[in-house]
Design an enzyme around this catalytic site. Structure first.
Site, PDB file in Angstrom:
ATOM      1  N   GLY A  66     -47.013 -12.944 -11.677  1.00  0.00           N
ATOM      2  CA  GLY A  66     -46.880 -12.230 -12.937  1.00  0.00           C
ATOM      3  C   GLY A  66     -45.606 -11.432 -13.093  1.00  0.00           C
ATOM      4  CE  LYS A  72     -34.588   2.773  -3.480  1.00  0.00           C
ATOM      5  NZ  LYS A  72     -34.545   4.164  -2.948  1.00  0.00           N
ATOM      6  N   GLY A 113     -42.846  -3.552  -7.808  1.00  0.00           N
ATOM      7  CA  GLY A 113     -44.215  -3.831  -8.252  1.00  0.00           C
ATOM      8  C   GLY A 113     -45.260  -2.842  -7.767  1.00  0.00           C
ATOM      9  CD  GLU A 114     -47.097  -3.638  -4.090  1.00  0.00           C
ATOM     10  OE1 GLU A 114     -48.241  -3.194  -4.278  1.00  0.00           O
ATOM     11  OE2 GLU A 114     -46.826  -4.849  -4.071  1.00  0.00           O
TER      12      GLU A 114
HETATM   13 MO1  MOS Z   1     -49.428  -6.639  -3.739  1.00  0.00          MO
HETATM   14  S1  MOS Z   1     -51.086  -5.479  -3.274  1.00  0.00           S
HETATM   15  O1  MOS Z   1     -48.765  -6.586  -2.231  1.00  0.00           O
HETATM   16  O2  MOS Z   1     -49.920  -8.164  -4.163  1.00  0.00           O
END
Ligand code: MOS
Length: 747
Positions: A477, A710, A713-714
């Site tokens: 995504g 860096k 997404g998290e």
């Molecule tokens: Mo993410 S929780 O590393 O897909």
């Protein structure tokens, strides 16, 4: 090496696969076999596919005493029912490649014994010619149990023995806490969350003699390949995993779950290609989830807000058969300069299926406790929450003494405060009203480590002047197809339209798991490397070619633009890739790009955030409504601004869900999840989402990787829930330490 002009990188481009997705042409695992052959990845047509439906346990603990399949077997179209009674031969070789799996415990071995470990455990699979027949037959399978009372409640349940890494201490925390001028203390509870991606997990498995091909929903085709090879005792070369599209995953498609094994097993036993799609309800038992936490935290500080001591007592649920433990301890060790820290992290084995990583895994759960406690400390000391955080900013990583590669958290805080209008906030709780609504502003900091792993990419430039770039990564995504195409287009000097990026096939060059926000750093750097090498090879071919207008030019003086090599500053002198390759009788040029992380031991590398929330709480009904949110991020270079916004705003939506709505509810009497569907498991809808905004600090981190990213997404998920909880406190004066924050808690 000459600097290539940047046209695509940094431009707010739309997804290259957007049209395929919105027109239904993107083929997800459950869509296959499709009426037409796919153009991506050369997916072969799958003929003669039959359907599998899993029969789930209706008790959470005990033994299977009998499985009566007579009625199911007698149904027209049914090809077979497989259970432990058939003793299907599976090898379950150790798989050192499955390093994302829990290090302690045993994988769930499907259909290998009569033991029931959790509610919803697969106990049999029915295969039939049609899906309807398989569903009907699955209903007719009668399973009897010798059931025992399960334990599924984290509260009060006994703990696993700790792993050596689950205790941490520096300084003398008890003494520092006892002598602290100010103390705050609380236990924060995070409920279990399920990922609830739109696309269900699905697998199609086909055997061709010794070879197994699997179309699967996965964030890691190589992980699925190695796990299948281990389970079936095969060589990895004989397994191919294909997964060109993933419709959301958030971490729960990183591991290979039992249904993938079941599909391959059923295909082997029935001797037909088998398709298995988990139902919405099975997605609550058949794959992992974010574990529930109890996070006890005590902070000691000076009256001036210098945090001197932090004592963390963390408990999380896991299954009885695997000891899942994620990075929940890390933020407490390096977010603030705190000299005295103790942490004890204990997992609690329950009669449940194994949890797994979910967006911002561990770090975001810890952030809810730490950033709520910091807000409590700010209130206790009368120091502004932003100022409090600035006073505890470390000069180096306090957990290991390493310098930070880049750490611009203070800048995130200051930039965000300005942009959000923080100075207008009256620090007194319950001080602002709008009719019946109490208005509050809250904030939180975030941190997430920058992961990088070895990655490879293959780059091919064809005689027609188009390029193909491949890596065995995934796009769940975030827009991997698009961002990799942007990098490749600029490095090759091509337009977006003349570059194709392919992923999701285990025969492509090696890529790490598409998780932990590492895809751009690793795969992106490998793509950059491969494309740079290819361009340099073309340039070399031109300058050494007496018939080229670029003959004899210094290679460093040549750039490529729109597929044309020319002298920098003298666009008239040059030629196209097509001319160059045709004249040299080359059908193509091909290179391999690699990225190998280095300097791991020299810098502490992390992404940072400051998240701001404004909420309105109905004074009489306790309803919480979001008014606006802002995130400010120190994430290095932004390759694709539009996709970055998709990530950041999407994570705010996810965080709003976690803070106010999402709650997996288990009936502890029998271990059944009572809201295992998208109607009763609440997620935000459009009406819940206010104005959201993301700001990225301009910059790059070249210690992390050559492209300066860096990971995004998290970190964008990490501070969202505590910022909202802190805003609720500011609005109401009520400190809610349990997620989700419900109306009941505010009445
Ligand atoms: Mo993410 S929780 O590393 O897909």
């Amino acid at each position: 090496m000459s600097q290539q002009p940047q046209a695509a990188v940094g431009a707010p481009l739309s997804r290259v696969d957007g049209r395929l997705k919105v027109t239904g042409q993107a083929e997800y695992a459950a869509d296959l076999p499709h009426a037409r052959t796919t153009s991506r990845g050369g997916t072969p047509i799958i003929d003669g596919v039959v359907h599998a439906v899993v029969v789930d346990s209706t008790v959470a603990r005990g033994r299977i005493t009998g499985i009566d399949t007579r009625a199911a077997d007698a149904l027209p179209g049914v090809l077979g029912v497989i259970s432990h009674l058939d003793k299907p031969a599976l090898v379950y070789r150790d798989n050192p490649g499955a390093w994302l799996d829990p290090f302690v415990g045993e994988r769930l071995h499907v259909f290998q014994d009569d033991k029931v470990r959790f509610f919803g455990q697969p106990v049999a699979v029915v295969v039939a010619r049609t899906l309807e027949a398989a569903q009907h037959a699955a209903d007719l399978v009668r399973v009897s149990y010798d059931a025992e009372q399960p334990t599924t409640d984290l509260t009060g349940a006994p703990e696993n023995d700790p792993l050596p890494t689950q205790d941490y201490a520096r300084g003398n925390p008890e003494e520092a806490l006892a002598s602290a001028e100010v103390r705050v203390e609380g236990t924060y509870r995070l409920t279990r969350n399920h990922h609830n991606a739109l696309e269900p997990h699905a697998t199609i498995a086909r055997w061709d003699g010794e070879k197994l091909t699997v179309w699967d929903k996965t964030q890691w085709v190589l992980g699925a390949r190695d796990e299948l090879a281990a389970v079936f005792g095969m060589s990895a070369e004989n397994v191919r995993v294909i997964s060109p599209f993933v419709g959301g995953a958030f971490g729960n498609a990183l591991r290979t779950w039992p249904h993938t094994t079941i599909a391959a097993l059923a295909a082997r036993e029935i001797r037909r290609p088998v398709k298995l799609v988990l139902t919405r309800e099975q997605l609550y038992y058949g794959v992992g989830y974010r574990p529930a936490y109890e996070y006890g935290l005590r902070l000691g500080s000076t009256r001036g807000g210098r945090v001197t001591a932090a004592v963390h007592r963390i408990r999380a649920e896991t299954s009885s058969y695997e000891h899942f433990a994620e990075g929940v301890m890390n933020p407490g060790q390096l977010l603030y300069a705190t000299p005295h820290v103790r942490q004890a992290f204990r997992t609690v084995p329950l009669d449940v299926n194994t949890p797994t990583f979910m967006r911002g895994p561990g770090w975001s759960s810890a952030a809810f406790a730490i950033e709520s406690a910091m807000d409590e400390l700010a209130h206790e000391t009368g120091i502004d929450p932003i100022e409090l955080r600035l006073r505890n900013e470390p000069q180096e990583d306090p957990s290991n003494g390493l310098p930070f590669s880049t750490r611009r958290l203070s800048e995130c805080l200051r930039t965000g405060a300005r942009a959000f209008g923080w100075h207008r906030r009256n620090p007194k709780p319950r001080s602002r009203r709008d009719g019946d609504w109490l208005i509050g502003m809250g904030m939180a900091s975030g941190i997430y480590d920058t992961l990088r792993m070895r990655s490879e990419a293959r780059v091919r430039l064809d005689a027609d002047g188009t390029a193909l770039v491949q890596a065995s990564t995934s796009d769940m995504g975030p827009g991997t197809y698009t961002s990799m195409t942007q990098l490749a287009a600029d490095a090759l000097g091509l337009t977006m339209r003349t570059v194709r990026f392919e992923l999701g096939d285990s025969t492509f060059p090696a890529a790490p798991p598409h998780g932990g926000s590492q895809t751009m750093a690793g795969v992106g750097s490998a793509v950059q490397d491969g494309c740079d090498k290819l361009r340099q090879e073309a340039v070399k071919l031109a300058v050494e070619d007496e018939r080229s207008p670029l003959h004899g030019v210094d290679a460093d003086d040549i750039v490529v633009r729109g597929g044309r090599l020319h002298v920098k500053g003298t666009p008239a002198r040059g030629e196209t890739y097509r001319q160059l390759l045709a004249r040299n009788n080359r059908t193509h040029l091909e290179t391999r790009g690699t990225f190998t992380p280095s300097g791991d031991d020299r810098y502490s590398m992390n992404a940072y955030s400051a998240v701001f929330a404004e909420v309105a709480v109905d004074r009489r009904l306790g309803l919480v409504r979001m008014r606006r949110m802002l995130g400010v991020y120190d994430v290095g270079r932004i390759i694709s601004p539009k996709l970055a916004d998709s990530q950041a705003l999407g994570a705010m939506v996810g965080g709003i869900g976690q803070a106010l709505l999402e709650h997996t509810v288990t009936d502890h009497r029998d271990g059944r999840i009572v809201n295992a569907n998208l109607a009763d498991y609440l997620v935000p809808v459009n009406a819940d989402i206010p104005d959201l905004k993301a700001i990225y600090l301009d910059g790059e981190d070249l210690h992390a990787d050559p492209i300066g990213v860096k990971g995004l997404g998290e970190i964008v998920k990490v501070g969202v829930a505590p910022a909202i909880a802190n805003a609720v406190f500011h609005a109401t004066g009520r400190r809610v330490r349990d997620l989700p924050i419900t109306a009941e808690a505010l009445l």
